[in-house]
Structure formats: C-alpha cells, structure tokens
Design an enzyme around this catalytic site. Structure first.
Site, mmCIF file in Angstrom:
data_model
loop_
_atom_site.group_PDB
_atom_site.id
_atom_site.type_symbol
_atom_site.label_atom_id
_atom_site.label_comp_id
_atom_site.label_asym_id
_atom_site.label_seq_id
_atom_site.Cartn_x
_atom_site.Cartn_y
_atom_site.Cartn_z
ATOM 1 N N HIS A 1 0.840 -1.208 0.000
ATOM 2 C CA HIS A 1 0.000 0.000 0.000
ATOM 3 C C HIS A 1 0.870 1.252 0.000
ATOM 4 C CE1 HIS A 1 -3.176 -2.875 1.419
ATOM 5 N NE2 HIS A 1 -3.865 -2.164 0.547
ATOM 6 N N HIS B 1 1.249 1.547 -5.815
ATOM 7 C CA HIS B 1 -0.072 0.909 -5.861
ATOM 8 C C HIS B 1 -1.136 1.931 -6.241
ATOM 9 C CE1 HIS B 1 -3.738 -1.157 -4.647
ATOM 10 N NE2 HIS B 1 -3.964 -0.205 -3.764
ATOM 11 N N HIS C 1 -6.999 7.013 -2.651
ATOM 12 C CA HIS C 1 -7.815 6.016 -1.955
ATOM 13 C C HIS C 1 -7.095 5.278 -0.833
ATOM 14 C CE1 HIS C 1 -5.728 2.969 -4.382
ATOM 15 N NE2 HIS C 1 -6.261 2.048 -3.593
ATOM 16 N N ASP C 2 -5.765 5.255 -0.836
ATOM 17 C CA ASP C 2 -5.016 4.583 0.235
ATOM 18 C C ASP C 2 -3.993 5.500 0.891
ATOM 19 O OD1 ASP C 2 -6.096 2.029 0.530
ATOM 20 O OD2 ASP C 2 -4.951 1.198 -1.146
ATOM 21 N N ASP D 1 -8.711 -1.746 -7.930
ATOM 22 C CA ASP D 1 -7.995 -1.937 -6.669
ATOM 23 C C ASP D 1 -7.609 -3.396 -6.435
ATOM 24 O OD1 ASP D 1 -6.857 -1.024 -4.327
ATOM 25 O OD2 ASP D 1 -8.728 -0.967 -3.203
#
Length: 617
Positions: A318, A322, A370-371, A518
């Site tokens: 992560h 990514h 998103h992460d 994802d």
C-alpha cells in the site's frame, strides 16, 4: 427510458454507431449472460434462480399460482435485485462454496487443505466482512437456516518556481482558465511551471521516454508497467501518472512543448528559439478537467506531490506505486468502454456519453487518494488492536474514512490549519470551483473512497448483478410487448437495456470499476501479477509479525510460516477476482474480452505452481 433509433437529429450518427455495437452484442448473446462458475454462486444468486424457475413461462409451478402470488414473487425478485449493500445477512452475497470451505475446512488435516481453509478464511473476512475467529458458529447457523442455497513529498512545492523562458513559457501563459464565477484568468504566476518539478531534473532521454509512456494512447493500455514508471520518475509514479490523467490533454501538450523547447535550446542552429508548431490543445484527446473546474496546474502538481509524500513508501504494497497503478488501471477500464469488443466495429462512446465529467473527475481523484497514509495493516488489525484510528472512526471502514479525511484535509487546509474553501492554499485544487462543484466533488469522492472497503466486495458484486438482471427483465418485458405488436425490436431492445443501465447506474458502475482496479493485480500480465503478489504477501507477513508481538491471533495469510503463495492466489482469483470481472464483462463485453483471458491464464499458472509444490512435498 426509450431510445428513438429512428431520430433524424444531429445525434443520429452517434446513435447508429451505438446500435451497431449493441446489435453485435445481441448476435453473440440475445441478452446479457450472468452465468458464473459454480464456486461463485451465492445464496442471493440461488434465491433469484429459484424465483425465476417458479415463474418460468409454461412451467407447472407457474400454472399453480394465483395472480396475487405471481405479483408477490415478482415483487420479491425486484427487492432482491436492488438489495445490494444494505442486506443485513452478510453471508447472502458470499459464494456458498467459499463458506463451505471455511465451515468444513477444519476437518481436514493435510497441509494443503489447511492452507486452503486459511485462504478461504482470509477472503471471507476481508472481502465479505465476516470476523474469521468467530465465523464458524455464524456460518453453521447460516447453513442450517438456508440449506437450499449455496471482497513533493512535503518537500515544499515552492521549488515549483522553475523559470521557463522563451516560446515555451509564452505558450503556457497563453492558456487560461476562467476564474471563479467572473471569467477572470488564473494568475500568470500560477502557470509558471505546470510540469512536476521532477520532470526538469530528468535527462532528456528519460523525458522523451516518459512523454511517450504518459501519452493518452499509452495510458489507456491494460499492460501498462507501473513499476517501470516508478523507476523512470525517480520514485514519483503517482505524481506523474495522476497528473498525466487528471491534467490531460494539457499534460501531454506541456511535455511535448518542454521537449521541443529544450531540444531547440541545445541546438546551435536554433539559437533564435524558433516558434514551435501550433497545436490546438482543445482538440486533443483527454478529460479537460483543468478547464472545466478551473484548476491551476501548479496547484494540482503541488497537491499530488503532497499526497504522494503522505503514502508510506516503506509499505511493501500500500504505497504510491499501488495508488498510481489503481489510477491508471481505472482510467484504462473507463477508456475500454469506448472501444468495441469486435475488431470490425469502430470506437463508440455509449457509456461515457451518459457520465457527467464531474463524476469522472471524482472517481479518478478517488483512485489517486484512496489509500493515502495507509499504515500497512488492514481494518481488522485496527479493530483488534484497538488503534487510535479504530477508536476515531468507530470500527466502521476505519482506513477508508481516514484516507478520505486525510485527502481533503491536505487539499482544503492552509498553513494555519484553518479550512480555506476559496483561499489561496497551495494545494487547494478547488480554489476556483463553484460552491456547488465543491460540494458535489467532496460528496462523490468521499463515497468512492469509502467504496474501496474490501468488506463490501461480495455485496457490491451482487448489486451490479442486480442492475444487470433488472435491465434484462425490463428489456424482455418490452420485447414481449413489441412482439405482440409485430414490430422488429431486437436492436432497440438491446440498446435500451444497456443505455438505461448506463444512465441510471453509471456512477455505481464507476464505483465498481474503481474497486476492481484496486484488486486488478492478478488480472495483469504474469510477471507484473507475480511481483504484486510478492508485495502483498510481504505486507501481510509484516502484519502477522505485529499481531504475534501483540499477542493477537495471526490473521489468515499473515503467517509467514504457513502461507503458500500459489494457494493464496488461487483462492483470490477463483472467489474474488474472476467472478467480479465476469460481471463487469457482462456490462462491458469489450472489457471482458480483454481481461478475462488474462485472469484464466494466471489462474492456470497458479494451479500449476500449486501442483509443482505438492509434488515436492
């Protein structure tokens, strides 16, 4: 929604092109097919199937029902189709074969059987939201109850004030975007260097290669190598990929101009800085978000450097690479909707015609952030370890809530840490957006980031299947009516099915694409898929080490002593990736025809690896 295919309006050509694609779909299969592999069947699927069999025209079961009973079963079917994520029964959308492996796996003593059970436990916990340690009794109850049914760095962007002189600078400052509600141009100083500062430090050969890899045509490829981009950009894959996509086509335009300018400057015969050929950037392919939302290019770059720096790149998985991969994969799938599944049919924009550009911007922005600030441990770990994040977000989508909050805190907070909606924050890309645009962008982006919670996977798959089956049901009803009127309707029926689904559920389909982007690593070229699998397992093992140190039960697949890589990938592909992409392939056959064969080949590869491993043991 009714589509008038006989219209003589200016859109007639586009409708004819859409109809050609949709007619080709109907020749392959009269209606969408949702047939799934047996191991992917859920209680939800079985329930729909049972009702359909009872209501099958001409069946003895249908003949024995009253009109009220038929109406009631149809109502139940419609409720099931629209049930999706609000279903209280968490097992309803999880494949029954997967549940059975968790329930019965404990009886097996062989090493491979135990490994398979642990893989199944991991999938049920992470992608179905069921607690693995206490799942056994809950699954036992579920099976007994339903026996018939079977996831700039914070380095200051002030360094962005690289001074670009000559025709290159003039061509940049000549591009303007309307100011907030009054048409004023963005300050020329903000246009001073719209390219990432890292670009200017790269040698010419790398800039040329990077401009080719970040071209619009290259960015839409499914076999895009994000690891190479990370190496080429000196560790800034997210800045460059997200900038190239979100700032398109201006990003591609600026890279071209920068290279032309520098090549001319280094040439003794071009000391006079001859003017570069005129390029109409507005006619280039791209999203044109900078113009529509009046985003200052330098502010976008500053925000992307800040977000990338907040990704923890010591995380094996992560990290910013990514995030860049997910953003590019999502963009590639979106662009695949414009292409035909048949080589003899031209490009078509059916889906994108129905999607507002603000939704495209939000889903791609969500992919980027998103992460962000991911700690390298999953939601289950946060809850079990009672971390500050779990306490702050009440054990509900802990990481996803944090990611969304962090992304907008970075965007809207100025140096004094005060919310600054229209202030001159160096990272506020919404500085010139209208109030209604800000509200909409926040709403949709937050929703999209929260949708990446893996525990919603199986419910999300059922939701999209429900949309497809509902559209199919409507089209079949219309077909029956039209046949009674003796009208040729196959083309209009198929067109109506897909266009209605795209228009009414376009945002839901984008959310689904983001989620699939994802989890798309096993759907990539084998070398890339293996590299991602290694990264993922390395991070899992680090979590397992932390759990052991805290005296917590080690999560499935997080025990480096017992986890087998082939089996971990087989379970993930069989129960999560393959069925999910099969559903997307029903909505967009052109995506299915491109990606599904890769998934099948990779699944076979891991099966072969498992057999080799078993032969050695």
């Amino acid at each position: 929604m009714t589509v008038d295919t006989g219209s003589s309006s200016s859109n007639g050509g586009k409708i004819d092109r859409r109809a050609s694609l949709l007619q080709a779909r109907s020749q392959r299969s009269s209606m969408p097919s949702l047939a799934l592999a047996s191991q992917a069947v859920t209680k939800w699927d079985s329930s729909i199937s049972v009702i359909n069999s009872i209501l099958e025209p001409g069946s003895s079961s249908l003949q024995g029902l009253s009109d009220d009973q038929i109406a009631g079963l149809n109502d139940i079917r419609e409720l099931l189709l629209m049930q999706g994520e609000d279903d209280d029964d968490q097992t309803a959308h999880i494949p029954t074969d997967l549940l059975r492996k968790v329930q019965e796996g404990g009886k097996q003593k062989k090493h491979h059987d135990v490994t398979e059970r642990r893989t199944s436990q991991h999938i049920v916990a992470v992608y179905g939201g069921l607690e693995t340690k206490s799942t056994k009794e809950r699954l036992k109850t579920a099976f007994q109850a339903t026996t018939f049914t079977t996831l700039l760095s914070s380095m200051s962007v002030r360094a962005q004030t690289v001074d670009i002189q000559g025709p290159f600078h003039e061509s940049l400052s000549g591009i303007s975007f309307g100011g907030h509600n009054n048409g004023e141009s963005i300050a020329r100083a903000e246009m001073r260097s719209p390219l990432p500062v890292t670009w200017h430090a790269l040698p010419m050969e790398k800039r040329i290669e990077l401009s080719q890899l970040l071209s619009w045509e290259s960015l839409r490829k499914w076999d895009f190598d994000i690891f190479h981009i990370a190496e080429l950009t000196d560790g800034h894959p997210l800045v460059f990929v997200s900038w190239a996509i979100l700032a398109s086509p201006y990003s591609q335009y600026w890279m071209q101009l920068s290279i032309q300018h520098d090549q001319a400057s280094s040439s003794s015969s071009s000391s006079s800085h001859e003017s570069s050929p005129t390029i109409d950037v507005e006619k280039m392919e791209g999203y044109h978000f900078l113009r529509e939302f009046r985003i200052p290019p330098i502010t976008l770059v500053a925000y992307l450097y800040t977000i990338e720096d907040d990704y923890k790149n010591d995380n094996p998985y992560h990290n910013s690479t990514h995030a860049a991969d997910v953003t590019q994969s999502l963009h590639a799938m979106i662009q695949m909707t414009k292409t035909s599944a048949d080589d003899d049919l031209e490009s078509i924009d059916t889906f994108l015609d129905e999607i507002p550009s603000i939704q495209l911007f939000c889903i791609l922005l969500a992919a980027t952030v998103h992460d962000v600030h991911h700690p390298g441990t999953n939601n289950k770990y946060q809850i079990h370890a009672r971390t500050d994040l779990a306490l702050q977000y009440n054990d509900i989508s802990v990481l996803e809530n944090m990611h969304a909050s962090h992304a907008f805190t970075r965007m809207l907070n100025d140096a004094s840490n005060d919310i600054n909606l229209h202030g001159d924050s160096r990272c506020n890309i919404l500085h010139h957006a209208s109030q209604s645009q800000i509200i909409s962008i926040r709403k949709h982006t937050i929703e999209a980031v929260l949708h990446t919670d893996m525990s919603k996977h199986f419910a999300s798959v059922s939701e999209i299947k429900g949309f497809l089956l509902s559209a199919e049901s409507t089209a079949k009803a219309d077909e029956t009516t039209s046949q009674q009127q003796e009208q040729p309707t196959q083309r209009s029926i198929i067109e109506k099915t897909f266009q209605t689904m795209y228009k009414e559920h376009g945002w839901n389909l984008l959310l689904y694409m983001l989620h699939l982007a994802d989890i798309s690593n096993p759907a990539k070229a084998r070398d890339i898929a293996i590299r991602w699998a290694d990264c993922c397992l390395q991070e899992f093992f680090q979590q397992g080490d932390k759990e052991a140190k805290l005296g917590l039960a080690i999560s499935p697949l997080c025990d480096r002593a017992t986890t087998e890589k082939p089996q971990s990938q087989i379970g993930f592909l069989q129960f999560v990736v393959q069925p999910a992409f099969a559903v997307l392939g029903t909505a967009f056959p052109q995506i299915g025809s491109r990606i599904s064969p890769i998934i099948e080949r990779n699944l076979q590869f891991w099966e072969d690896e498992k057999d080799k491993s078993a032969g050695k043991s």
